[in-house]
Design an enzyme around this catalytic site. Structure first.
Site, PDB file in Angstrom:
ATOM      1  N   VAL A 147       0.812  -1.226   0.000  1.00 44.57           N
ATOM      2  CA  VAL A 147       0.000   0.000   0.000  1.00 44.57           C
ATOM      3  C   VAL A 147       0.841   1.269   0.000  1.00 44.57           C
ATOM      4  O   VAL A 147       0.321   2.361  -0.233  1.00 44.57           O
ATOM      5  CB  VAL A 147      -0.981   0.031   1.187  1.00 44.57           C
ATOM      6  CG1 VAL A 147      -1.986  -1.108   1.083  1.00 44.57           C
ATOM      7  CG2 VAL A 147      -0.246  -0.002   2.524  1.00 44.57           C
TER       8      VAL A 147
ATOM      9  N   ASN B  79      -6.579  -0.716   6.705  1.00 44.88           N
ATOM     10  CA  ASN B  79      -6.167  -1.439   7.906  1.00 44.88           C
ATOM     11  C   ASN B  79      -4.668  -1.739   7.941  1.00 44.88           C
ATOM     12  O   ASN B  79      -4.101  -1.908   9.019  1.00 44.88           O
ATOM     13  CB  ASN B  79      -6.953  -2.752   7.996  1.00 44.88           C
ATOM     14  CG  ASN B  79      -6.385  -3.700   9.034  1.00 44.88           C
ATOM     15  OD1 ASN B  79      -6.550  -3.492  10.234  1.00 44.88           O
ATOM     16  ND2 ASN B  79      -5.693  -4.733   8.569  1.00 44.88           N
TER      17      ASN B  79
ATOM     18  N   TYR C 123       5.580   5.513  15.602  1.00 42.75           N
ATOM     19  CA  TYR C 123       4.257   4.923  15.364  1.00 42.75           C
ATOM     20  C   TYR C 123       3.162   5.872  15.846  1.00 42.75           C
ATOM     21  O   TYR C 123       2.164   6.101  15.146  1.00 42.75           O
ATOM     22  CB  TYR C 123       4.177   3.593  16.092  1.00 42.75           C
ATOM     23  CG  TYR C 123       2.841   2.902  16.034  1.00 42.75           C
ATOM     24  CD1 TYR C 123       2.427   2.247  14.877  1.00 42.75           C
ATOM     25  CD2 TYR C 123       2.001   2.860  17.151  1.00 42.75           C
ATOM     26  CE1 TYR C 123       1.204   1.590  14.827  1.00 42.75           C
ATOM     27  CE2 TYR C 123       0.786   2.205  17.111  1.00 42.75           C
ATOM     28  CZ  TYR C 123       0.388   1.564  15.946  1.00 42.75           C
ATOM     29  OH  TYR C 123      -0.817   0.921  15.912  1.00 42.75           O
TER      30      TYR C 123
ATOM     31  N   LYS D 177       0.177   7.555  13.596  1.00 40.95           N
ATOM     32  CA  LYS D 177      -1.245   7.313  13.854  1.00 40.95           C
ATOM     33  C   LYS D 177      -1.975   8.617  14.192  1.00 40.95           C
ATOM     34  O   LYS D 177      -3.156   8.767  13.863  1.00 40.95           O
ATOM     35  CB  LYS D 177      -1.405   6.287  14.975  1.00 40.95           C
ATOM     36  CG  LYS D 177      -1.037   4.869  14.584  1.00 40.95           C
ATOM     37  CD  LYS D 177      -1.893   4.345  13.439  1.00 40.95           C
ATOM     38  CE  LYS D 177      -1.670   2.861  13.194  1.00 40.95           C
ATOM     39  NZ  LYS D 177      -2.468   2.346  12.046  1.00 40.95           N
TER      40      LYS D 177
END
Length: 251
Positions: free
Chosen positions: A59, A84, A149, A153
């Site tokens: 992706v 996801n 991370y 997010k």
């Protein structure tokens, strides 16, 4: 709930939360296509009836995503798209160089951007669609030793909020689902890493991981899938720009 005559796309759909989401959408009557880098797990999911078809795809590669979706949709677009696919790398900030931050942004944020870019035009044309990002509680608060991370997010949640405003009158909704630590391969690998680096038992590492969850447990992938199913239904038409927490009441 029925999602008959709806075509759904789930990235990272071969395992963990993605597979649970694909299974729930299939059970609700949708035709489900899945993407991922592990062709073996994708084939297994289709063979098990979790999804109708698949395409191996990274992706992070915009052109690869576009080509895969053209192949899977037959040029007719998708009604539902679940971003996801994601990854996490751990380490203190001073040992997390810019390359680590770029890797986390590429898979978690840019992977979501690439999917949404590819599916949104058809949704806008038909004036109907659901865009859902599987973010994390790390999209709303900080956690030590995963700063790259957490930053990525947070960016995903910001994207959802902004895009929801742009599409508010289009018939397309944009939302995030934010689970806490879930019972997935990624978390299992993290527990192994913690145990190896600290000398703690795996049970001790798990106890520390779920300490902030008032329910004292990992989140089941099926619980995340149930939230996604709600956001895909007609009863959620007015829900957009939101982050649905699945975290046992952590915050």
């Amino acid at each position: 709930m029925t999602l008959r005559e709806r075509h759904a796309l789930v990235t990272g759909g071969g395992r963990g939360i993605g597979r649970a989401i694909a299974a729930a959408l299939t059970q609700a009557g949708a035709r489900v296509s899945i993407l991922g880098r592990d062709e073996t797990s994708l084939r297994d999911a289709v063979a098990a009836g979790v999804a109708a078809d698949f395409a191996p795809c990274d992706v992070r590669d915009e052109s690869a995503v576009s080509s895969a979706l053209d192949h899977l949709s037959g040029g007719h677009g998708f009604d539902i798209a679940i971003a996801n696919a994601g990854a996490v790398e751990t380490g203190p900030f001073m040992r997390s160089d810019s390359k680590r931050f770029r890797r986390m942004v590429e898979i978690n944020l840019i992977g979501t951007v690439n999917l949404f870019h590819a599916v949104l035009p058809a949704m806008l044309e038909q004036r109907r669609g659901r865009l859902i990002a599987i973010a994390s509680t790390a999209g709303h608060r900080g956690y030590p030793y995963v700063s790259a991370y957490v930053a990525a997010k947070h960016a995903v949640v910001g994207l959802v909020k902004s895009l929801a405003l742009e599409t508010a009158r289009s018939g397309v909704t944009v939302n995030a689902v934010c689970p806490g630590y879930a019972d997935t391969d990624m978390v299992a690998s993290g527990l192994d890493t913690i145990a190896a680096k600290t000398g703690k038992s795996r049970e001790q590492a798990l106890a520390e991981m779920v300490r902030d969850n008032p329910q004292g447990r990992l989140i089941a992938p099926e619980e995340v899938a149930a939230a996604v199913l709600y956001l895909c239904g007609s009863g959620s038409d007015a829900v957009t720009g939101q982050s649905l927490m699945i975290n046992g009441g952590e915050f």
